[in-house]
Motif scaffolding. Structure first.
Motif, PDB file in Angstrom:
ATOM      1  N   ALA A  53      -6.783   7.068   8.771  1.00 10.32           N
ATOM      2  CA  ALA A  53      -6.953   5.627   8.938  1.00 10.32           C
ATOM      3  C   ALA A  53      -8.260   5.163   8.308  1.00 10.32           C
ATOM      4  O   ALA A  53      -8.346   4.053   7.789  1.00 10.32           O
ATOM      5  N   LEU A  54      -9.259   6.019   8.331  1.00 13.40           N
ATOM      6  CA  LEU A  54     -10.551   5.680   7.729  1.00 13.40           C
ATOM      7  C   LEU A  54     -10.404   5.440   6.221  1.00 13.40           C
ATOM      8  O   LEU A  54     -10.969   4.487   5.680  1.00 13.40           O
ATOM      9  N   GLU A  55      -9.633   6.270   5.546  1.00 14.67           N
ATOM     10  CA  GLU A  55      -9.395   6.081   4.110  1.00 14.67           C
ATOM     11  C   GLU A  55      -8.600   4.809   3.854  1.00 14.67           C
ATOM     12  O   GLU A  55      -8.835   4.108   2.870  1.00 14.67           O
ATOM     13  N   LEU A  56      -7.642   4.489   4.748  1.00 11.94           N
ATOM     14  CA  LEU A  56      -6.899   3.242   4.624  1.00 11.94           C
ATOM     15  C   LEU A  56      -7.850   2.057   4.800  1.00 11.94           C
ATOM     16  O   LEU A  56      -7.813   1.100   4.027  1.00 11.94           O
ATOM     17  N   ASP A  57      -8.732   2.149   5.767  1.00 10.62           N
ATOM     18  CA  ASP A  57      -9.718   1.098   6.001  1.00 10.62           C
ATOM     19  C   ASP A  57     -10.662   0.937   4.804  1.00 10.62           C
ATOM     20  O   ASP A  57     -11.086  -0.171   4.476  1.00 10.62           O
ATOM     21  N   ASP A  58     -10.966   2.036   4.121  1.00  7.56           N
ATOM     22  CA  ASP A  58     -11.852   2.002   2.949  1.00  7.56           C
ATOM     23  C   ASP A  58     -11.261   1.200   1.786  1.00  7.56           C
ATOM     24  O   ASP A  58     -11.993   0.816   0.870  1.00  7.56           O
ATOM     25  N   LEU A  59      -9.956   0.938   1.801  1.00  3.96           N
ATOM     26  CA  LEU A  59      -9.338   0.142   0.732  1.00  3.96           C
ATOM     27  C   LEU A  59      -9.739  -1.332   0.838  1.00  3.96           C
ATOM     28  O   LEU A  59      -9.449  -2.116  -0.055  1.00  3.96           O
ATOM     29  N   ASP A  60     -10.393  -1.698   1.939  1.00  8.51           N
ATOM     30  CA  ASP A  60     -10.909  -3.051   2.138  1.00  8.51           C
ATOM     31  C   ASP A  60      -9.814  -4.116   2.023  1.00  8.51           C
ATOM     32  O   ASP A  60      -9.973  -5.133   1.356  1.00  8.51           O
ATOM     33  N   ILE A  61      -8.715  -3.874   2.694  1.00  4.36           N
ATOM     34  CA  ILE A  61      -7.577  -4.798   2.699  1.00  4.36           C
ATOM     35  C   ILE A  61      -7.842  -5.903   3.714  1.00  4.36           C
ATOM     36  O   ILE A  61      -8.311  -5.650   4.821  1.00  4.36           O
ATOM     37  N   ASP A  62      -7.528  -7.120   3.339  1.00  4.64           N
ATOM     38  CA  ASP A  62      -7.675  -8.260   4.244  1.00  4.64           C
ATOM     39  C   ASP A  62      -6.433  -8.327   5.137  1.00  4.64           C
ATOM     40  O   ASP A  62      -5.487  -9.063   4.862  1.00  4.64           O
ATOM     41  N   PHE A  63      -6.441  -7.544   6.215  1.00  4.68           N
ATOM     42  CA  PHE A  63      -5.298  -7.486   7.121  1.00  4.68           C
ATOM     43  C   PHE A  63      -5.088  -8.808   7.861  1.00  4.68           C
ATOM     44  O   PHE A  63      -3.968  -9.123   8.230  1.00  4.68           O
ATOM     45  N   VAL A  99       2.684  -0.926   4.386  1.00  6.05           N
ATOM     46  CA  VAL A  99       2.103   0.381   4.101  1.00  6.05           C
ATOM     47  C   VAL A  99       3.214   1.425   4.093  1.00  6.05           C
ATOM     48  O   VAL A  99       3.799   1.732   5.135  1.00  6.05           O
ATOM     49  N   GLU A 100       3.516   1.925   2.903  1.00  8.44           N
ATOM     50  CA  GLU A 100       4.445   3.051   2.798  1.00  8.44           C
ATOM     51  C   GLU A 100       3.688   4.325   3.156  1.00  8.44           C
ATOM     52  O   GLU A 100       2.523   4.478   2.807  1.00  8.44           O
ATOM     53  N   TRP A 101       4.349   5.232   3.844  1.00  4.78           N
ATOM     54  CA  TRP A 101       3.759   6.519   4.241  1.00  4.78           C
ATOM     55  C   TRP A 101       2.565   6.324   5.178  1.00  4.78           C
ATOM     56  O   TRP A 101       1.655   7.137   5.220  1.00  4.78           O
ATOM     57  N   GLY A 102       2.544   5.252   5.967  1.00  8.09           N
ATOM     58  CA  GLY A 102       1.382   4.943   6.788  1.00  8.09           C
ATOM     59  C   GLY A 102       1.478   5.326   8.253  1.00  8.09           C
ATOM     60  O   GLY A 102       0.543   5.085   9.005  1.00  8.09           O
ATOM     61  N   ARG A 103       2.588   5.913   8.654  1.00 11.08           N
ATOM     62  CA  ARG A 103       2.731   6.259  10.068  1.00 11.08           C
ATOM     63  C   ARG A 103       1.591   7.174  10.510  1.00 11.08           C
ATOM     64  O   ARG A 103       1.258   8.127   9.823  1.00 11.08           O
ATOM     65  N   VAL A 147       0.841  -1.195   0.000  1.00 13.48           N
ATOM     66  CA  VAL A 147       0.000   0.000   0.000  1.00 13.48           C
ATOM     67  C   VAL A 147       0.877   1.247   0.000  1.00 13.48           C
ATOM     68  O   VAL A 147       1.865   1.323   0.720  1.00 13.48           O
ATOM     69  N   ASP A 148       0.492   2.236  -0.786  1.00 16.16           N
ATOM     70  CA  ASP A 148       1.117   3.556  -0.744  1.00 16.16           C
ATOM     71  C   ASP A 148       0.069   4.516  -0.188  1.00 16.16           C
ATOM     72  O   ASP A 148      -0.886   4.871  -0.871  1.00 16.16           O
ATOM     73  N   ALA A 149       0.252   4.930   1.066  1.00 15.82           N
ATOM     74  CA  ALA A 149      -0.737   5.773   1.744  1.00 15.82           C
ATOM     75  C   ALA A 149      -0.439   7.264   1.597  1.00 15.82           C
ATOM     76  O   ALA A 149      -1.093   8.082   2.246  1.00 15.82           O
ATOM     77  N   TYR A 150       0.480   7.626   0.722  1.00 14.25           N
ATOM     78  CA  TYR A 150       0.870   9.025   0.574  1.00 14.25           C
ATOM     79  C   TYR A 150      -0.331   9.931   0.288  1.00 14.25           C
ATOM     80  O   TYR A 150      -0.426  11.025   0.810  1.00 14.25           O
ATOM     81  N   ARG A 151      -1.252   9.480  -0.533  1.00 11.02           N
ATOM     82  CA  ARG A 151      -2.411  10.291  -0.914  1.00 11.02           C
ATOM     83  C   ARG A 151      -3.620  10.106   0.015  1.00 11.02           C
ATOM     84  O   ARG A 151      -4.662  10.704  -0.202  1.00 11.02           O
ATOM     85  N   LEU A 152      -3.474   9.259   1.017  1.00  4.93           N
ATOM     86  CA  LEU A 152      -4.573   9.033   1.951  1.00  4.93           C
ATOM     87  C   LEU A 152      -4.483  10.033   3.112  1.00  4.93           C
ATOM     88  O   LEU A 152      -3.396  10.385   3.548  1.00  4.93           O
ATOM     89  N   GLY A 153      -5.624  10.418   3.619  1.00  5.90           N
ATOM     90  CA  GLY A 153      -5.639  11.429   4.666  1.00  5.90           C
ATOM     91  C   GLY A 153      -5.874  10.903   6.066  1.00  5.90           C
ATOM     92  O   GLY A 153      -5.680  11.619   7.040  1.00  5.90           O
TER      93      GLY A 153
END
Length: 173
Positions: free
Chosen positions: A86-96, A103-107, A78-84
């Motif tokens: 955790a909710l947007e990350l969750d919206d990607l529907d990833i099977d964690f 997750v790059e840029w996910g801190r 995942v490249d989270a650079y354009r995400l704002g």
């Protein structure tokens, strides 16, 4: 754990080494400036996990899933650079739960996503990011200069011990 990784080949090999420690449900958060070696590390991780497909930066698609060729868990990059958030990350529907996720840029975006993860920060020498300003247009990756990087691995949550022993440390030539 903090270590100096001498070159790009060693960063790739470090990814392969970390792959041997991972299982389904594991999460890695990669932090570092452009050209630090995040994708080089993830390529090594993918090779170590024996996943299908070339591991490239998912900058424009946000996330790529690489199925295992040996029946193991898939690698989700995942490249989270354009995400704002955790909710947007969750919206990607990833099977964690059934995947190994990088997750790059996910801190700072893991609130409610996971209770355990490895935070891997890659630092490059001061001024190097300006020297590596060439961009590969089709992959939007900054070219790595073959120079030492400082890597800090910080475990979070109950899955990981508070400290890693020498078995986790990368080895260089």
């Amino acid at each position: 754990m903090r270590a100096v990784i001498p070159d790009a080949d060693s960063m790739h090999e470090f990814g392969r080494t970390v792959a041997g420690l991972l299982q389904a449900g594991d999460l890695i958060v990669l932090t570092g400036p452009l050209g630090a070696g995040k994708t080089t590390f993830t390529r090594g991780l993918g090779e170590g996990l024996q996943v299908r497909g070339s591991v490239t930066s998912p900058t424009f698609v946000l996330a790529r899933t690489h199925p295992s060729t040996i029946g193991g868990p898939p690698l989700v990059h995942v490249d989270a650079y354009r995400l704002g958030s955790a909710l947007e990350l969750d919206d990607l529907d990833i099977d964690f739960v059934r995947s190994i996720v990088v997750v790059e840029w996910g801190r700072g975006m893991l609130n409610g996503i996971a209770d355990s993860w490895l935070d891997i920060e890659i630092e490059r020498p001061v001024g190097a990011s300006q020297a590596a300003a060439s961009v590969v247009a089709d992959e939007a990756e900054v070219l790595d200069l073959d120079e030492p990087r400082t890597v800090t691995v910080t475990p979070h949550g109950p899955r990981w011990p508070n400290e890693f022993d020498g078995d986790f440390a990368p080895t260089g030539p």
